[in-house]
Design an enzyme around this catalytic site. Sequence first.
Site, PDB file in Angstrom:
ATOM      1  N   LYS A 133       0.994  -1.034   0.046  1.00  0.00           N
ATOM      2  CA  LYS A 133       0.055  -0.104   0.072  1.00  0.00           C
ATOM      3  C   LYS A 133       0.922   1.311  -0.071  1.00  0.00           C
ATOM      4  CE  LYS A 133      -3.893   2.236   2.128  1.00  0.00           C
ATOM      5  NZ  LYS A 133      -3.355   3.583   2.160  1.00  0.00           N
ATOM      6  N   ARG A 154      -8.077  12.503  -5.991  1.00  0.00           N
ATOM      7  CA  ARG A 154      -9.447  11.802  -5.358  1.00  0.00           C
ATOM      8  C   ARG A 154     -10.455  12.902  -4.656  1.00  0.00           C
ATOM      9  NH1 ARG A 154      -8.652   7.010  -1.673  1.00  0.00           N
ATOM     10  NH2 ARG A 154      -8.128   8.569   0.137  1.00  0.00           N
TER      11      ARG A 154
HETATM   12  C1  9MJ Z   1      -2.081   1.885  -2.764  1.00  0.00           C
HETATM   13  N1  9MJ Z   1      -2.462   3.157  -1.751  1.00  0.00           N
HETATM   14  O1  9MJ Z   1      -1.313   1.373  -2.933  1.00  0.00           O
HETATM   15  C2  9MJ Z   1      -5.306   0.825  -3.791  1.00  0.00           C
HETATM   16  N2  9MJ Z   1      -3.412   1.300  -3.161  1.00  0.00           N
HETATM   17  O2  9MJ Z   1      -7.639  -0.135  -4.526  1.00  0.00           O
HETATM   18  C3  9MJ Z   1      -3.461   0.143  -3.936  1.00  0.00           C
HETATM   19  N3  9MJ Z   1      -4.461   1.839  -3.064  1.00  0.00           N
HETATM   20  C4  9MJ Z   1      -7.079   0.703  -3.650  1.00  0.00           C
HETATM   21  N4  9MJ Z   1      -4.624  -0.234  -3.975  1.00  0.00           N
HETATM   22  C5  9MJ Z   1      -8.914   0.218  -4.451  1.00  0.00           C
HETATM   23  N5  9MJ Z   1      -2.141  -0.486  -4.132  1.00  0.00           N
HETATM   24  C6  9MJ Z   1      -8.903   1.529  -3.730  1.00  0.00           C
HETATM   25  C7  9MJ Z   1      -7.708   1.719  -3.568  1.00  0.00           C
END
Ligand code: 9MJ
Length: 711
Positions: A133, A154
């Site tokens: 993430k 966003r």
């Molecule tokens: C980040 N921040 O790395 C999502 N995210 O998927 C990843 N965020 C996400 N996926 C759906 N790897 C909504 C947000």
Amino acid sequence: MSDTTEGADLGVEELTEAQARAELARLAQVLGTANTAYHTDDAPEISDAEYDALKARNAGIEARFPDLKRADSPSDQVGATPAEGFAKVRHSIRMLSLGNAFEDADITEFDTRIRRYLGLGEDAPLAYTSEPKIDGLSLSLRYEGGELVQAATRGDGEVGENVTANARTIADIPERLEDAPAVLEVRGEVYMSHEDFDALNARQAARGAKTFANPRNGAAGSLRQLDSTITAARPLRFFAYGWGEVSAPLSDTQMGAVERLASLGFSTNPLTRLCDGPAALLAHYAEIEQARATLGYDIDGVVYKVDDLALQARLGFRSTTPRWAIAHKFPAELAWTRLEAIDIQVGRTGALSPVARLTPVTVGGVVVSNATLHNEDYIAGRDSKGGVIRDGKDIRVGDWVQVYRAGDVIPKVADVDLSKRPEGAEVYVFPTTCPECGSEAVREEGDAVRRCMGGLVCPAQAVEKLKHFVSRAAFDIEGLGAKQVEQFYRDGWIAEPGDIFTLQERFGSGLQQLKNREGWGEKSANNLFDAIEEKRKIPFGRLLFALGIRHVGEQASNLIARNYGRWEEFTAAMDGAAGFEGPDWERLLGIDGVGEVLARSLVGAFAEDNERTSIDRLVKHLTVEAAAAPDTSGSPVAGKTVVFTGTLEKMTRAEAKARAEALGAKVSGSVSARTDLLVAGPGAGSKAKKATELGIETVDEDEWLALIGDA
Ligand code: 9MJ
């Protein structure tokens, strides 16, 4: 001692309903402010870990008390409203945030929840993707005919900022795509590497310009420059991990879609893996956690997503987060400090909550001086069922204690170091009388909490009730907050909610008394009276919630309001249900979402003489607005009461219910004369029989799907 942060020092599991309600109100306020500071001003006032912890706490409380969920719940808000200065962009498909998990058990639960929703057995294969993430800021890139036409942040999930010119300066973002669908929105994270961040800060410092607290702020501050030449000089990067509108599907799996994005020329995270279940996800989490320090950019957890896109589509969303994904966050930190004192807070329902006063210590970047001690059993080293916790070690004033902050923002005392216990430290004796009013404090069988029996005689309870009444999701009277309520109560100006509406009558002519008070002038006093006047007209649901009846949260209040429509009809029905039997009682219990505990508490409150007199005295001063059903015009089942029975074969009961409600139908658990439609699957029994007797239309699952346009 009692204040607006009633329950703020307690863990989610320890909160009484009243404390939970107050906590949700407090969290909505704190998170709202934090959101604006973070997303709109790029100047966070609390650490990311603390923000996550606050959000997790909010979600935890909502999960425990679904009825208390607020209309302005932070769970339903993604980011913050866009800042001034950039043109606004409405996302064609909402940009979502992710639900958070902190414990391994949350991940097994995530898998179980998904299986249950989809009706998949324990052994049915169910694959997930797992990826770091990225701790940056999300961006949506719109390509038309392969050309980058728009980039938007966003924002609040629905409306973001148009940062197209800035996005074009980022090397990882292609201007043109070969072989892309005619319309393609690519979503991902803009971030800054540690190396680039350090260099940027060094440059900024050398020029005497503002430096950034962390790479995320550096990335956000750089992307949201009105002058794109500044952005161009900032070293931003982009990882693609998702998509919004697409004119042709990228793949039929998440993994396939990410690979397609990579083949189109986007950077995708090299640590993305396909996992066959929770054990594999947790193993990958451990791997990523190990690698975290060597990645060269900030990550704050691992994201798991259901791989099969058809299943993702079936799973859909809960308010702002997808059911098919979850963020497994890295844990917060621990620290040891001295327990200086144990204070008792008294809440609105009289719950006595022990709070640890600590020698201030930094935990995960935040200074902590208060922590929850949960309840008297916890201090004694027992759980609420009498089992041993902490190897039975009790906690005493003077002890050296371990404090931690994890999913909960409220720090907890986790452990005690007996080797450092000062000589003569005494076993803590939990009070059996209320420290606020001296009334007896009773612990009922099966209740972990000891409660003051003083009722409204207890100033703490009376004041907390009033504070709840004026809180944001209730009457929300401008100028009459927790502080003023305390002052007015102390001065004997208001003792119960109805008194608020006679304030002007009693003081209006000789405003002097109010004006002469510290902090009050003629203008603020008049403003207050105007604000009170404004709230004489109040929606039914808000009024019911404001009464602060145990177990009757905001969501339940609105549900009940929609069901009865008019206040008069509702109170008559409460009178009719006073004996907990008969048609009015049955009607209340028949509302899907109203359980027996809630129903008893509600009917009991209206049947209790003092409470009812106080409610009637209040309502005399009000115009209660009738509740309207939500606008689902065009839906074939809007406003209809639907009952599902028998086995559904194409979806689970939870999925069927969620879809029906989204279309404006009321889903009830029992068939009555009010039922409009029975959806009966194989094995339908008594409900189908009753529906036939009552002449209620009955359809099977396929006919239902055809009716709602989803055959
Ligand atoms: C980040 N921040 O790395 C999502 N995210 O998927 C990843 N965020 C996400 N996926 C759906 N790897 C909504 C947000």
